[in-house]
Design a protein around this motif. Sequence first.
Motif, mmCIF file in Angstrom:
data_model
loop_
_atom_site.group_PDB
_atom_site.id
_atom_site.type_symbol
_atom_site.label_atom_id
_atom_site.label_comp_id
_atom_site.label_asym_id
_atom_site.label_seq_id
_atom_site.Cartn_x
_atom_site.Cartn_y
_atom_site.Cartn_z
ATOM 1 N N ASN A 12 14.707 -4.146 -13.522
ATOM 2 C CA ASN A 12 13.788 -3.012 -13.501
ATOM 3 C C ASN A 12 12.512 -3.258 -14.314
ATOM 4 O O ASN A 12 12.114 -2.441 -15.120
ATOM 5 C CB ASN A 12 14.459 -1.745 -14.042
ATOM 6 C CG ASN A 12 15.409 -1.160 -13.029
ATOM 7 O OD1 ASN A 12 15.422 -1.575 -11.882
ATOM 8 N ND2 ASN A 12 16.199 -0.197 -13.451
ATOM 9 N N ARG A 13 11.926 -4.432 -14.110
ATOM 10 C CA ARG A 13 10.667 -4.692 -14.819
ATOM 11 C C ARG A 13 9.557 -3.822 -14.220
ATOM 12 O O ARG A 13 9.691 -3.287 -13.114
ATOM 13 C CB ARG A 13 10.303 -6.168 -14.718
ATOM 14 C CG ARG A 13 10.082 -6.637 -13.287
ATOM 15 C CD ARG A 13 9.414 -7.980 -13.223
ATOM 16 N NE ARG A 13 9.385 -8.499 -11.874
ATOM 17 C CZ ARG A 13 8.542 -8.109 -10.932
ATOM 18 N NH1 ARG A 13 7.659 -7.163 -11.194
ATOM 19 N NH2 ARG A 13 8.585 -8.621 -9.719
ATOM 20 N N ASP A 14 8.464 -3.712 -14.972
ATOM 21 C CA ASP A 14 7.316 -2.979 -14.442
ATOM 22 C C ASP A 14 6.703 -3.781 -13.294
ATOM 23 O O ASP A 14 6.731 -5.012 -13.304
ATOM 24 C CB ASP A 14 6.240 -2.815 -15.535
ATOM 25 C CG ASP A 14 6.710 -1.862 -16.631
ATOM 26 O OD1 ASP A 14 7.765 -1.221 -16.460
ATOM 27 O OD2 ASP A 14 6.004 -1.774 -17.644
ATOM 28 N N PRO A 15 6.104 -3.077 -12.334
ATOM 29 C CA PRO A 15 5.416 -3.812 -11.260
ATOM 30 C C PRO A 15 4.248 -4.622 -11.836
ATOM 31 O O PRO A 15 3.596 -4.188 -12.782
ATOM 32 C CB PRO A 15 4.884 -2.702 -10.348
ATOM 33 C CG PRO A 15 5.543 -1.444 -10.779
ATOM 34 C CD PRO A 15 6.040 -1.626 -12.169
ATOM 35 N N LEU A 16 4.005 -5.779 -11.230
ATOM 36 C CA LEU A 16 2.892 -6.614 -11.664
ATOM 37 C C LEU A 16 1.602 -6.115 -11.011
ATOM 38 O O LEU A 16 1.651 -5.440 -9.973
ATOM 39 C CB LEU A 16 3.151 -8.070 -11.245
ATOM 40 C CG LEU A 16 4.404 -8.694 -11.873
ATOM 41 C CD1 LEU A 16 4.752 -10.024 -11.199
ATOM 42 C CD2 LEU A 16 4.192 -8.879 -13.383
ATOM 43 N N PRO A 17 0.453 -6.462 -11.606
ATOM 44 C CA PRO A 17 -0.810 -5.980 -11.038
ATOM 45 C C PRO A 17 -0.962 -6.294 -9.543
ATOM 46 O O PRO A 17 -1.395 -5.434 -8.768
ATOM 47 C CB PRO A 17 -1.872 -6.697 -11.876
ATOM 48 C CG PRO A 17 -1.195 -6.910 -13.208
ATOM 49 C CD PRO A 17 0.257 -7.163 -12.884
ATOM 50 N N PHE A 18 -0.540 -7.511 -9.120
ATOM 51 C CA PHE A 18 -0.729 -7.826 -7.692
ATOM 52 C C PHE A 18 0.185 -6.970 -6.825
ATOM 53 O O PHE A 18 -0.143 -6.656 -5.678
ATOM 54 C CB PHE A 18 -0.563 -9.335 -7.408
ATOM 55 C CG PHE A 18 0.840 -9.784 -7.145
ATOM 56 C CD1 PHE A 18 1.651 -10.213 -8.179
ATOM 57 C CD2 PHE A 18 1.359 -9.778 -5.840
ATOM 58 C CE1 PHE A 18 2.950 -10.621 -7.944
ATOM 59 C CE2 PHE A 18 2.666 -10.181 -5.595
ATOM 60 C CZ PHE A 18 3.470 -10.603 -6.653
#
Length: 157
Positions: free
Chosen positions: A64-70
């Motif tokens: 459940n990591r944060d979404p990456l900018p891309f």
Amino acid sequence: MGNRRATIAIVGMAPGANEERQQTPFVGRSGELLNRLLELAGLRRGSMFLTNTVHCRPKEGGRNRDPLPFELISCRPWLDTELRLLHPKVVVLMGKTAIPIGFPGMRPSDANGLVRATGERIYVSSYHPAYALRQPSFTKDIFAALRLAKELADDTD
Ligand code: URA
């Protein structure tokens, strides 16, 4: 996902494991807290539209990591299309990936309690329910944001 005639939309961060399994936003622990707060605020989940800044669960590289900018950039057209078609009066932006949509450059702590009206819709900033699960003192701020969203939606009927 939700009511296509909703006057309020809620934008969270990303699906977790439960959301991915059920293909429904906010059905895990943060969804349970959100449901309770919606009820207390006098809102019915079934009359709202719930969505996320990304529509696939960010998995690789951490649970459940944060979404990456891309990932945020790639999914943004989906979110924009949902909001354009749905045309809600009020959009509640929950958490650090959603808040910049209506409050550019702002973090949840900067934007807490803020409202911004554009020609198209009214944005309300809110902490994310997952954050309140870790820091329960922020639960009241989420409740306040939901009450405010209800008042604004009722007002502009
Ligand atoms: N957190 C989110 O931001 N969205 C969900 O759908 C579930 C948890």
